[in-house]
Design an enzyme around this catalytic site. Structure first.
Site, PDB file in Angstrom:
ATOM      1  N   LYS A   1       0.832  -1.214   0.000  1.00 28.62           N
ATOM      2  CA  LYS A   1       0.000   0.000   0.000  1.00 28.62           C
ATOM      3  C   LYS A   1       0.861   1.256   0.000  1.00 28.62           C
ATOM      4  CE  LYS A   1       0.535   1.451   4.433  1.00 28.62           C
ATOM      5  NZ  LYS A   1       0.725   2.837   4.943  1.00 28.62           N
TER       6      LYS A   1
ATOM      7  N   THR B   1      -4.183   5.459   3.058  1.00 27.37           N
ATOM      8  CA  THR B   1      -2.896   5.980   2.615  1.00 27.37           C
ATOM      9  C   THR B   1      -2.966   6.594   1.220  1.00 27.37           C
ATOM     10  OG1 THR B   1      -1.919   4.167   3.876  1.00 27.37           O
ATOM     11  CG2 THR B   1      -0.447   5.416   2.481  1.00 27.37           C
TER      12      THR B   1
ATOM     13  N   SER C   1      -0.403  11.121   4.531  1.00 31.43           N
ATOM     14  CA  SER C   1       0.497  10.002   4.235  1.00 31.43           C
ATOM     15  C   SER C   1       1.770  10.536   3.603  1.00 31.43           C
ATOM     16  CB  SER C   1      -0.185   9.020   3.279  1.00 31.43           C
ATOM     17  OG  SER C   1       0.777   8.215   2.613  1.00 31.43           O
TER      18      SER C   1
END
Length: 329
Positions: free
Chosen positions: A190, A247, A253
């Protein structure tokens, strides 16, 4: 329930937030960092001004630059950056007791060795019991006590349940799993995909493009997970899809923010803005293990190529748009 002794390794944003969570109901939670000046400032100011300005350390959090304190810990939360985990564990290993629950809170794959963090810890501290904590969580939210849910995975159901009970609080809820590798894959992939989504945002490609990247990126994550025997429910859960959505949708992020800066045309050296984006180090190792298992990951591959300086963002977008049409899956 007897409260186990907890220590946190890594005095960045995530380590500080986890120490604050662990401090609930405990008299003392050591928070270790290798930078003595930073630790002294934490102890004096009771605030991590460098990484979490304006948020107070819980009273029970005890900053220290001595690893010997880890000997008393029954649970160790390792929040060091992924590429530094090996050196931290190697230094801590002589002080770690057999059977200590060593919970990896970093998300990534080690460059060079292509090892997952659980493999790194097993090599450097074979006497501990490895677990992994991952899920959709921004350090500032956790430190503020905002509601957060994550996954903790261990090799045994009993150990995972014990860790969930020991580390959960009213606002920080842990769901247990035995799929250690699946949780690790979700956390590593991710971060790379968040860079791609940030690039799309930086180029002004719109929300539709961002949603498509998340959906097709999740397909990549799922394919890689399947190649490693990860459970579908893990990849669909907090540490997989949940963390991916968080994210890939916010410049809180660091990975998304890095991608956004690259998408605006900033050079990689400038785009980091002095912050650590784990995905930028994981991307090359991720593609190596994907090729090893013959897993197709075109979005992640594009990110790795851009970070290596082999193509630019415009060329990557063009290549992805020109890929052959295919059935969804």
């Amino acid at each position: 329930m007897t409260r186990a002794c907890v220590m946190t390794l890594g005095a960045g944003a995530w380590g500080t937030a986890l120490a604050n969570v662990a401090a609930v109901g405990r008299e003392r939670v050591p928070l270790w960092g290798r930078d003595a000046a930073h630790i002294a400032a934490l102890a004096q100011e009771r605030e991590n001004a460098r990484f979490l300005p304006g948020l107070r350390l819980a009273e029970a959090v005890a900053p220290t630059d001595s690893l010997s304190a880890v000997h008393a810990a029954e649970i160790v939360l390792c929040a060091a950056p992924a590429q530094a985990v090996r050196s931290v564990v190697k230094a801590a290993s002589p002080h770690l007791r057999a059977g200590t629950a060593f919970v990896i809170c970093a998300k990534g794959i080690e460059q060079g060795t292509r090892a997952f963090m659980s493999e790194v810890v097993a090599e450097e501290a074979p006497q501990v019991e490895v677990a992994v904590l991952s899920g959709p969580s921004f350090a500032a939210d956790v430190c503020k006590g905002l509601p957060t849910a994550v996954t903790v995975a261990a090799n045994s159901e009993a150990r995972a349940q014990w860790l969930a009970e020991q580390l959960s609080s009213r606002s920080f809820r842990l769901y247990r799993s035995q799929d250690v590798r699946g949780v690790e894959i979700g956390g590593a992939v991710k971060n790379v995909l968040a860079i791609a989504c940030g690039m799309a945002s930086g180029r002004g490609l719109g929300a539709s493009a961002g949603a498509a990247l998340i959906a097709r990126g999740f397909a990549e994550l799922t394919r890689l997970g399947a190649a490693w025997g990860a459970r579908t429910e893990t990849l669909m859960g907090l540490s997989g899809l949940g963390d991916l959505v968080l994210t890939c949708g916010s410049n809180q992020s660091r990975n998304f923010a890095l991608g956004e800066a690259l998408g605006r045309g900033e050079a990689l050296s400038e785009a980091r803005h002095g912050k650590l984006a784990e995905g930028s180090f994981t991307a090359s190792a991720l593609m190596e293990i994907a090729r090893e298992r013959s897993v197709e990951m075109p979005i992640s591959q594009s990110v790795a190529e851009i970070l290596a300086g082999r193509i630019d963002v415009e060329a990557a977008i063009e290549a992805l748009l020109m890929r052959p049409l295919r059935a969804e899956g």
